[in-house]
Design a protein around this motif. Structure first.
Motif, PDB file in Angstrom:
ATOM      1  N   LEU A   1       0.815  -1.217   0.000  1.00  0.00           N
ATOM      2  CA  LEU A   1       0.000   0.000   0.000  1.00  0.00           C
ATOM      3  C   LEU A   1       0.847   1.265   0.000  1.00  0.00           C
ATOM      4  CD1 LEU A   1      -2.783  -1.092   2.502  1.00  0.00           C
ATOM      5  CD2 LEU A   1      -3.148  -0.441   0.113  1.00  0.00           C
ATOM      6  N   LEU A   2       2.029   1.185   0.609  1.00  0.00           N
ATOM      7  CA  LEU A   2       2.891   2.366   0.673  1.00  0.00           C
ATOM      8  C   LEU A   2       3.315   2.850  -0.705  1.00  0.00           C
ATOM      9  CD1 LEU A   2       5.257   1.423   3.655  1.00  0.00           C
ATOM     10  CD2 LEU A   2       3.313   2.984   3.682  1.00  0.00           C
TER      11      LEU A   2
ATOM     12  N   ARG B   1      -2.744  10.565   3.922  1.00  0.00           N
ATOM     13  CA  ARG B   1      -4.127  10.682   4.390  1.00  0.00           C
ATOM     14  C   ARG B   1      -5.016   9.622   3.763  1.00  0.00           C
ATOM     15  NH1 ARG B   1      -6.238  16.320   3.129  1.00  0.00           N
ATOM     16  NH2 ARG B   1      -8.090  15.489   4.158  1.00  0.00           N
ATOM     17  N   GLY B   2      -4.830   9.384   2.453  1.00  0.00           N
ATOM     18  CA  GLY B   2      -5.650   8.389   1.782  1.00  0.00           C
ATOM     19  C   GLY B   2      -5.415   6.993   2.320  1.00  0.00           C
ATOM     20  N   LEU B   3      -4.150   6.677   2.574  1.00  0.00           N
ATOM     21  CA  LEU B   3      -3.824   5.364   3.103  1.00  0.00           C
ATOM     22  C   LEU B   3      -4.371   5.178   4.506  1.00  0.00           C
ATOM     23  CD1 LEU B   3      -2.467   2.660   3.002  1.00  0.00           C
ATOM     24  CD2 LEU B   3      -0.264   3.761   3.416  1.00  0.00           C
ATOM     25  N   SER B   4      -4.233   6.190   5.352  1.00  0.00           N
ATOM     26  CA  SER B   4      -4.775   6.102   6.706  1.00  0.00           C
ATOM     27  C   SER B   4      -6.290   5.923   6.668  1.00  0.00           C
ATOM     28  CB  SER B   4      -4.418   7.367   7.496  1.00  0.00           C
ATOM     29  OG  SER B   4      -3.032   7.470   7.694  1.00  0.00           O
TER      30      SER B   4
ATOM     31  N   VAL C   1      -1.777   2.242  11.726  1.00  0.00           N
ATOM     32  CA  VAL C   1      -2.861   3.039  12.291  1.00  0.00           C
ATOM     33  C   VAL C   1      -4.081   2.142  12.498  1.00  0.00           C
ATOM     34  CG1 VAL C   1      -3.764   3.758  10.033  1.00  0.00           C
ATOM     35  CG2 VAL C   1      -4.142   5.211  12.039  1.00  0.00           C
ATOM     36  N   GLY C   2      -4.730   2.297  13.649  1.00  0.00           N
ATOM     37  CA  GLY C   2      -5.889   1.472  13.964  1.00  0.00           C
ATOM     38  C   GLY C   2      -5.558   0.267  14.816  1.00  0.00           C
TER      39      GLY C   2
ATOM     40  N   ALA D   1       0.323   6.377   8.166  1.00  0.00           N
ATOM     41  CA  ALA D   1      -0.457   5.136   8.112  1.00  0.00           C
ATOM     42  C   ALA D   1       0.255   4.010   8.832  1.00  0.00           C
ATOM     43  CB  ALA D   1      -0.734   4.757   6.665  1.00  0.00           C
ATOM     44  N   CYS D   2       1.562   4.075   8.861  1.00  0.00           N
ATOM     45  CA  CYS D   2       2.320   3.081   9.599  1.00  0.00           C
ATOM     46  C   CYS D   2       3.607   3.703  10.104  1.00  0.00           C
ATOM     47  CB  CYS D   2       2.619   1.852   8.747  1.00  0.00           C
ATOM     48  SG  CYS D   2       3.715   2.169   7.353  1.00  0.00           S
ATOM     49  N   LEU D   3       4.183   3.062  11.080  1.00  0.00           N
ATOM     50  CA  LEU D   3       5.392   3.557  11.716  1.00  0.00           C
ATOM     51  C   LEU D   3       6.366   2.387  11.859  1.00  0.00           C
ATOM     52  CD1 LEU D   3       5.942   6.448  12.783  1.00  0.00           C
ATOM     53  CD2 LEU D   3       5.531   5.561  15.080  1.00  0.00           C
ATOM     54  N   PHE D   4       7.595   2.611  11.454  1.00  0.00           N
ATOM     55  CA  PHE D   4       8.653   1.619  11.617  1.00  0.00           C
ATOM     56  C   PHE D   4       9.439   1.970  12.877  1.00  0.00           C
ATOM     57  CE2 PHE D   4       7.674   1.933   7.142  1.00  0.00           C
ATOM     58  CZ  PHE D   4       7.604   0.611   6.730  1.00  0.00           C
ATOM     59  N   VAL D   5       9.648   0.999  13.744  1.00  0.00           N
ATOM     60  CA  VAL D   5      10.308   1.246  15.026  1.00  0.00           C
ATOM     61  C   VAL D   5      11.406   0.218  15.258  1.00  0.00           C
ATOM     62  CG1 VAL D   5      10.011   1.490  17.526  1.00  0.00           C
ATOM     63  CG2 VAL D   5       8.156   2.161  15.984  1.00  0.00           C
TER      64      VAL D   5
END
Length: 368
Positions: free
Chosen positions: A20-21, A29-32, A85-86, A102-106
């Motif tokens: 999706l990325l 915003r659209g992806l979230s 997200v979610g 929409a996503c976070l890499f940690v």
């Protein structure tokens, strides 16, 4: 909402999110939005028109499915968490953004992102005064259990991170590039130290370079992850002021370290103070405000290095003796004790932390 991170977790979900990325025209915003509506990355990917995903290519001409598999391999090898997200592990503070990632890499400990925290930001081309301020502030916060968030850049960011690591605290570094690399290269060792005690964070997947337009994006995450933002030094136009703007939109408290009139590195912080930002009079005073805001009680903390059984000796004692005669500026103090400006500032900040000296405008100091 699920109770686990996406990675480790369902590989199918991870691959769908990584695909999706790279969907053209979707954006953050659209992806979230479609992630929230669909409830999972897999359903979100399937909800898109086939033409948007079937024959699409990445900017580098790569097949998105192949690139997603390659990136997932990097996450596996490096132990990188992927938060969507979610999901329950996605930091709630990020959801306050108008356009949350929409996503976070940690890399490191994801729980570090939910601790009471303060962002310490400022110029890459900092002055010795700014560097010592960042070190004193970062060390004071870290020694009382407050996570210190910054951007791992040269100058103020690096000084705040080093002080946090040295104090045994929790550093959080938000990157403007892919999570698999540390930028600048000169901060590789510092980045490893941050990773051991806290977390490296990015919304950019592995392999993405540090590009100029990434850093304003990075700054919104930096502001959102923090309860308070402290700008140590900033020119009239700087990334630190962009971070402050995001913080203001989010309703975060903003503080600025006062500087000297006519010095370019202090123009931005003086403007923030003019516009109502809190003034950092000392690391100790800032710490009290932060702990009060977070509802926490200050621990006793370490005794300032310059103090021993109520008596101040050595270089600190000499500076206090000069200040017995009244307010003195930095140049006067340097001449009186025959020390360089950087060394004098380092001792003065220790004395400020101990409540014995107060800084006034124009790099002038008085004994308390």
């Amino acid at each position: 909402m699920v109770d686990t991170l996406i990675r480790p977790g369902s590989r199918a979900e991870c691959l769908a999110l990584l695909r999706l990325l790279d969907v053209p025209g979707l954006g953050t915003r659209g992806l979230s939005r479609i992630m929230r509506e669909a409830g999972s990355a897999g359903r979100a990917l399937r909800s898109l028109a086939p033409a948007r995903t079937r024959d699409s290519k990445t900017d580098a001409g790569r097949d998105p499915a192949e690139l997603a598999r390659e990136r997932l391999g990097v996450l596996d090898r490096m132990g990188i968490h992927l938060l969507a997200v979610g999901h329950a592990s996605y930091p709630p503070r990020l959801s306050e953004l108008y356009d949350p990632p929409a996503c976070l890499f940690v890399r490191g400990d994801p729980e570090a992102l939910n601790a009471p925290s303060v962002a310490v930001v400022g110029s890459r081309r900092c002055t010795p005064y700014g560097r010592h301020a960042a070190e004193s502030i970062g060390g004071a916060l870290a020694s009382h259990g407050v996570a210190v968030v910054s951007g791992l850049a040269l100058g103020i960011d690096g000084a705040a991170h080093r002080a946090t690591v040295d104090a045994g605290g929790t550093p959080v570094a938000v990157l403007g590039n892919g999570i698999d690399r540390i930028h600048p290269r000169s901060h590789v060792r510092l980045g490893r130290s941050v990773l051991q005690r806290g977390a490296l964070v990015s919304e950019f997947p592995p392999g993405v370079s540090a590009l100029a337009h990434h850093f304003p994006q990075r700054n919104r995450i930096l502001a959102a992850l923090s309860d308070v933002v402290v700008v140590v030094e900033a020119a009239a136009r700087s990334g630190a002021l962009i971070t402050a703007e995001f913080a203001l939109e989010l309703g975060r408290d903003i503080y600025a370290v006062p500087g000297e009139m006519g010095v370019r590195a202090h123009e931005g912080t003086l403007a923030l103070i003019r516009d109502g930002a809190g003034v950092v009079t000392s690391p100790e005073a800032l710490l009290e405000d932060v702990l009060r805001t977070s509802g926490r009680v200050a621990s006793s903390g370490p005794k300032p290095a310059a103090e021993s059984d109520g008596t101040v000796e050595g270089e600190a004692g000499r500076l206090l003796s000069v200040l017995d005669d009244g307010v003195r500026d930095l140049d006067e103090l340097c001449r009186a004790v025959r020390m360089g400006a950087s060394d004098v500032l380092a001792v003065l900040f220790e004395l400020e932390l101990g409540g014995r000296v107060r800084q006034e405008a124009g790099l002038r100091f008085r004994r308390v």
